[in-house]
Write an enzyme that holds these catalytic residues in place. Structure first.
Site, PDB file in Angstrom:
ATOM      1  CE  LYS A   1      -2.236  -0.774   3.804  1.00 15.84           C
ATOM      2  NZ  LYS A   1      -1.544  -2.032   4.134  1.00 15.84           N
TER       3      LYS A   1
ATOM      4  CE  LYS B   1      -0.013   2.885   7.842  1.00 19.36           C
ATOM      5  NZ  LYS B   1      -0.357   1.832   6.867  1.00 19.36           N
TER       6      LYS B   1
END
Length: 230
Positions: free
Chosen positions: A16, A38
């Site tokens: 990812k 994140k």
């Protein structure tokens, strides 16, 4: 027009962050403002500035909109374990409501291209009652799925895609990221995914011994327009 996406993967280590950093790099090269988040990260290292996560730092390196680290990665945990377990051990209560509020500070920046990256796969718990997928549902962003191409990826990809659609979200597309250089019948596996996945394949990224943002961007730059006009 500002575009924002939630990025998830078929599993931990699907790539990812490598794909995300590559997309951000490509967008930056095309003159777009970029920003990534994140929200939850485990496996962080202690620095003079506090806990820092390598994935979050890689995303920050490709973001042109400056924000404090604490806004990009508000929940950082040292052990490289499941986020809900890491949070429990740290005495922190994770909730969709708190993650959503933190994400709004990022989305409000209105960067041309924004990515919010999950942790692990789609149905990762953040507590005994909530999942990261619940956070994605709250955001209502289109989803980019990174398929870590290896033995077993067809099952993982199809189940994840179906879960995303069943949760009522748009699957903007998927990226085939070859993470096993010795994957048997690679072409056949990719062809099967192309046939069965319920969303377009945005790109096929070959195995890259050095998977930095710049090398990834070369394989991803063509999909940015496709994401905008989908």
């Amino acid at each position: 027009m500002a575009q924002a996406f939630f990025m998830t993967g078929t599993d931990t280590d699907a790539g990812k962050t490598s794909i995300g950093a590559g997309l951000l790099c490509a967008a930056k090269q095309q003159g777009c403002s970029t920003l990534a988040m994140k929200p939850v990260a485990s496996g962080c290292e202690m620095t003079e500035q506090g806990l820092r996560n390598s994935d979050a730092l890689a995303l920050i390196a490709q973001s042109t909109v400056p924000l404090p680290y604490s806004q990009i990665n508000p929940y950082a945990f040292a052990p490289a374990i499941a986020p809900h377990i890491a949070a429990q051990e740290a005495g922190v209560e994770l909730s969709v409501a708190d993650l959503y509020q933190a994400a709004q500070l990022v989305l409000q920046q209105q960067a041309d291209f924004t990515l919010i990256e999950g942790a692990g796969g789609w149905r990762v718990p953040i507590s005994n009652t909530e999942f990261l997928s619940d956070f994605a549902i709250a955001l209502q962003l289109p989803v980019i799925l990174v398929v870590g191409v290896k033995l077993g990826c067809i099952n993982h990809a199809l189940l994840t895609a179906q879960a995303i659609l069943n949760d009522g979200l748009e699957l903007a597309g998927w990226v085939a990221n070859v993470i096993d250089p010795n994957c048997a019948r690679l072409a056949e596996n990719l062809a099967t995914l192309q046939q069965l996945m319920p969303a377009p394949c945005l790109a096929e990224v070959p195995y890259l011994p050095v998977a930095n943002a710049e090398s990834m961007a070369k394989h991803l730059s063509h999909i940015l327009q496709q994401l905008v006009v989908r």
